[in-house]
Design a protein around this motif. Sequence first.
Motif, PDB file in Angstrom:
ATOM      1  N   SER A 210       0.813  -1.216   0.000  1.00 17.79           N
ATOM      2  CA  SER A 210       0.000   0.000   0.000  1.00 17.79           C
ATOM      3  C   SER A 210       0.849   1.270   0.000  1.00 17.79           C
ATOM      4  O   SER A 210       1.940   1.327   0.586  1.00 17.79           O
ATOM      5  N   SER A 211       0.330   2.278  -0.673  1.00 19.92           N
ATOM      6  CA  SER A 211       0.963   3.594  -0.690  1.00 19.92           C
ATOM      7  C   SER A 211      -0.090   4.628  -1.057  1.00 19.92           C
ATOM      8  O   SER A 211      -0.947   4.381  -1.898  1.00 19.92           O
ATOM      9  N   ASP A 212      -0.007   5.794  -0.399  1.00 22.67           N
ATOM     10  CA  ASP A 212      -0.937   6.873  -0.719  1.00 22.67           C
ATOM     11  C   ASP A 212      -0.576   7.552  -2.036  1.00 22.67           C
ATOM     12  O   ASP A 212      -1.400   8.243  -2.638  1.00 22.67           O
ATOM     13  N   ASP A 213       0.657   7.352  -2.485  1.00 22.82           N
ATOM     14  CA  ASP A 213       1.121   7.940  -3.740  1.00 22.82           C
ATOM     15  C   ASP A 213       0.800   6.974  -4.888  1.00 22.82           C
ATOM     16  O   ASP A 213       1.331   5.853  -4.930  1.00 22.82           O
ATOM     17  N   PRO A 214      -0.089   7.361  -5.821  1.00 21.94           N
ATOM     18  CA  PRO A 214      -0.450   6.463  -6.917  1.00 21.94           C
ATOM     19  C   PRO A 214       0.751   5.977  -7.723  1.00 21.94           C
ATOM     20  O   PRO A 214       0.791   4.836  -8.168  1.00 21.94           O
ATOM     21  N   GLU A 215       1.747   6.869  -7.899  1.00 18.43           N
ATOM     22  CA  GLU A 215       2.934   6.486  -8.678  1.00 18.43           C
ATOM     23  C   GLU A 215       3.677   5.332  -8.015  1.00 18.43           C
ATOM     24  O   GLU A 215       4.040   4.341  -8.671  1.00 18.43           O
ATOM     25  N   LYS A 216       3.885   5.429  -6.686  1.00 16.74           N
ATOM     26  CA  LYS A 216       4.604   4.373  -5.970  1.00 16.74           C
ATOM     27  C   LYS A 216       3.797   3.080  -5.950  1.00 16.74           C
ATOM     28  O   LYS A 216       4.358   1.978  -6.082  1.00 16.74           O
ATOM     29  N   LEU A 217       2.492   3.180  -5.770  1.00 15.36           N
ATOM     30  CA  LEU A 217       1.645   1.986  -5.761  1.00 15.36           C
ATOM     31  C   LEU A 217       1.706   1.282  -7.117  1.00 15.36           C
ATOM     32  O   LEU A 217       1.841   0.052  -7.184  1.00 15.36           O
ATOM     33  N   LEU A 218       1.633   2.056  -8.201  1.00 16.17           N
ATOM     34  CA  LEU A 218       1.694   1.480  -9.538  1.00 16.17           C
ATOM     35  C   LEU A 218       3.023   0.769  -9.766  1.00 16.17           C
ATOM     36  O   LEU A 218       3.066  -0.373 -10.260  1.00 16.17           O
ATOM     37  N   LEU A 219       4.129   1.420  -9.391  1.00 16.60           N
ATOM     38  CA  LEU A 219       5.449   0.835  -9.619  1.00 16.60           C
ATOM     39  C   LEU A 219       5.647  -0.451  -8.813  1.00 16.60           C
ATOM     40  O   LEU A 219       6.183  -1.442  -9.319  1.00 16.60           O
ATOM     41  N   VAL A 220       5.214  -0.437  -7.554  1.00 14.91           N
ATOM     42  CA  VAL A 220       5.402  -1.619  -6.701  1.00 14.91           C
ATOM     43  C   VAL A 220       4.570  -2.785  -7.205  1.00 14.91           C
ATOM     44  O   VAL A 220       5.070  -3.919  -7.333  1.00 14.91           O
ATOM     45  N   VAL A 221       3.289  -2.545  -7.494  1.00  7.06           N
ATOM     46  CA  VAL A 221       2.414  -3.636  -7.938  1.00  7.06           C
ATOM     47  C   VAL A 221       2.859  -4.172  -9.296  1.00  7.06           C
ATOM     48  O   VAL A 221       2.954  -5.382  -9.499  1.00  7.06           O
ATOM     49  N   LEU A 222       3.165  -3.267 -10.224  1.00  2.00           N
ATOM     50  CA  LEU A 222       3.579  -3.697 -11.565  1.00  2.00           C
ATOM     51  C   LEU A 222       4.918  -4.431 -11.513  1.00  2.00           C
ATOM     52  O   LEU A 222       5.092  -5.487 -12.141  1.00  2.00           O
ATOM     53  N   GLY A 223       5.856  -3.880 -10.747  1.00  2.00           N
ATOM     54  CA  GLY A 223       7.156  -4.531 -10.625  1.00  2.00           C
ATOM     55  C   GLY A 223       7.052  -5.894  -9.970  1.00  2.00           C
ATOM     56  O   GLY A 223       7.673  -6.869 -10.427  1.00  2.00           O
ATOM     57  N   LEU A 224       6.276  -6.001  -8.888  1.00  2.00           N
ATOM     58  CA  LEU A 224       6.095  -7.284  -8.206  1.00  2.00           C
ATOM     59  C   LEU A 224       5.457  -8.312  -9.132  1.00  2.00           C
ATOM     60  O   LEU A 224       5.877  -9.475  -9.173  1.00  2.00           O
ATOM     61  N   THR A 225       4.470  -7.882  -9.901  1.00  2.00           N
ATOM     62  CA  THR A 225       3.764  -8.800 -10.803  1.00  2.00           C
ATOM     63  C   THR A 225       4.691  -9.349 -11.884  1.00  2.00           C
ATOM     64  O   THR A 225       4.737 -10.557 -12.137  1.00  2.00           O
ATOM     65  N   ILE A 226       5.445  -8.452 -12.536  1.00  2.00           N
ATOM     66  CA  ILE A 226       6.340  -8.893 -13.611  1.00  2.00           C
ATOM     67  C   ILE A 226       7.456  -9.775 -13.057  1.00  2.00           C
ATOM     68  O   ILE A 226       7.860 -10.764 -13.688  1.00  2.00           O
ATOM     69  N   LEU A 227       7.945  -9.434 -11.851  1.00  2.00           N
ATOM     70  CA  LEU A 227       8.981 -10.258 -11.216  1.00  2.00           C
ATOM     71  C   LEU A 227       8.475 -11.665 -10.936  1.00  2.00           C
ATOM     72  O   LEU A 227       9.125 -12.666 -11.288  1.00  2.00           O
ATOM     73  N   VAL A 228       7.309 -11.770 -10.307  1.00  2.00           N
ATOM     74  CA  VAL A 228       6.741 -13.082  -9.990  1.00  2.00           C
ATOM     75  C   VAL A 228       6.410 -13.852 -11.274  1.00  2.00           C
ATOM     76  O   VAL A 228       6.628 -15.063 -11.361  1.00  2.00           O
ATOM     77  N   ALA A 229       5.891 -13.142 -12.276  1.00  2.00           N
ATOM     78  CA  ALA A 229       5.584 -13.785 -13.554  1.00  2.00           C
ATOM     79  C   ALA A 229       6.842 -14.359 -14.196  1.00  2.00           C
ATOM     80  O   ALA A 229       6.841 -15.469 -14.745  1.00  2.00           O
ATOM     81  N   GLY A 230       7.948 -13.598 -14.123  1.00  2.00           N
ATOM     82  CA  GLY A 230       9.202 -14.087 -14.676  1.00  2.00           C
ATOM     83  C   GLY A 230       9.722 -15.305 -13.944  1.00  2.00           C
ATOM     84  O   GLY A 230      10.204 -16.265 -14.567  1.00  2.00           O
ATOM     85  N   ILE A 231       9.635 -15.282 -12.608  1.00  2.00           N
ATOM     86  CA  ILE A 231      10.070 -16.445 -11.816  1.00  2.00           C
ATOM     87  C   ILE A 231       9.210 -17.658 -12.141  1.00  2.00           C
ATOM     88  O   ILE A 231       9.715 -18.783 -12.295  1.00  2.00           O
ATOM     89  N   ALA A 232       7.903 -17.442 -12.258  1.00  2.00           N
ATOM     90  CA  ALA A 232       6.997 -18.546 -12.591  1.00  2.00           C
ATOM     91  C   ALA A 232       7.344 -19.145 -13.953  1.00  2.00           C
ATOM     92  O   ALA A 232       7.356 -20.363 -14.128  1.00  2.00           O
ATOM     93  N   GLN A 233       7.623 -18.271 -14.923  1.00  2.00           N
ATOM     94  CA  GLN A 233       7.966 -18.765 -16.254  1.00  2.00           C
ATOM     95  C   GLN A 233       9.290 -19.515 -16.238  1.00  2.00           C
ATOM     96  O   GLN A 233       9.461 -20.508 -16.951  1.00  2.00           O
ATOM     97  N   GLN A 234      10.239 -19.055 -15.423  1.00  2.00           N
ATOM     98  CA  GLN A 234      11.517 -19.745 -15.306  1.00  2.00           C
ATOM     99  C   GLN A 234      11.336 -21.149 -14.739  1.00  2.00           C
ATOM    100  O   GLN A 234      12.060 -22.085 -15.096  1.00  2.00           O
ATOM    101  N   LEU A 235      10.334 -21.301 -13.872  1.00  2.00           N
ATOM    102  CA  LEU A 235      10.016 -22.613 -13.290  1.00  2.00           C
ATOM    103  C   LEU A 235       9.075 -23.419 -14.180  1.00  2.00           C
ATOM    104  O   LEU A 235       8.628 -24.493 -13.772  1.00  2.00           O
TER     105      LEU A 235
END
Length: 438
Positions: A210-235
């Motif tokens: 969570s973050s009150d700043d929309p920019e930080k929330l977008l970056l964290v959620v998007l970054g976390l999603t792509i990171l997890v997606a990449g790890i999943a694809q690697q597996l």
Amino acid sequence: MHSAVLLIEFGAIILALGLLGRFAGRFQFSPIPLYLLAGLAFGTGGILPLGTSEEFVAIGAEIGVILLLLMLGLEYTASDLVSNLKTQYPAGIVDCTLNALPGAAAALLMGWGPVAAVVLAGVTWISSSGVIAKVLGDLGRLGNRETPVILSILVLEDLAMAVYLPIITALLAGVGLAAGSLTLAIALGAAGLVLFVAVRYGRVISRFVSSDDPEKLLLVVLGLTILVAGIAQQLQVSAAVGAFLVGIALSGEVAEGAHSLLAPLRDLFAAVFFVFFGLHTDPASIPPVLLPALALAALTACTKIATGYWAARRAGISVKGRWRAGGALVARGEFSIVIAGLAVTAGVEPSLGPMATAYVLILVVIGPLTARYAEPVAALVGKVTGRTGAGVPAAPATHAVPTDEPAAPAANPVPTDEPAAPAAHSVPTDEPGGRGPR
């Protein structure tokens, strides 16, 4: 010079998608068929094949699949999924049986082999939750009593993808039984672990993101999603499954905020994904599979209507609501193309991509029509044949029959389709407090 051509081509693609989306919105139908047709026009064998921007479009298409599944996961909480599994699993079994088997049988009859049969089974099984949600909103049916039944079936289909996609990934990779079993075990273990953590520690995860700043929330959620997606694809679990599980793990205000921030990105990259799929389909390859696609579309439209009718009947919905539920489920779209896209990339069967394209084009156009007209057509047929929609002789006018009007307090309750009173039922909405389709 190369970068200038790339910018010109990609800019033209985005502009064309925007204009096509506006055209579809003006006439109130899904833009998916227009995006697919645009890809066919500018891909291999098309009017003006693209060259420089194709690699960039491929990356955008992959991001589009990840965002589609992330946003899907954001629609549901872990408790929603567990509740639907407990109460609606019979409808999910009927849905899978009636709609996956025709696709598998068609692939085998055409001699495509067992792997293509499993892929085409998924293409014909999964309804388009995005198209269906939009149609229900346009028709003003979000408050109808049959709508929770429709959404429950869609939830079960979406959850089934977390198991189905790793199976497809293993089959397309050509791995052996042991490796494939390990991949599936990892996928199921990851899904179970995420559901457990989301139920038990969902608030902790949401506070971390969570973050009150929309920019930080977008970056964290998007970054976390792509990171997890990449790890999943690697597996070899599938990037889409990883994104879906991230969406489920987020809840509350974080999910609502992420949904509103990511929706425009999802729409942009999802449109690019449909174009990318069309780019890799030669228009000349569609006519040979058009008749089989039409036959399969007609058959699975009927099986989807039967699925919705049966599920609504099981939930105590009246005859009119049963037909509306069945008609609403007919549309196929984004996830059918996602499944077919995996097979096309793996080069399983050359005709599978054109078949899936024609099939989705047909049903994404027919779907909104069946949602609107299935119930009045069934009523008209019932009047002509002298039978009700349930398949029994019409009762005399003096007898009570199921209606869509609220039941009188003193009378025995009958199935209705009017919006439920607030205290009686809670259905997904598009209001900020809901987690329903958007």
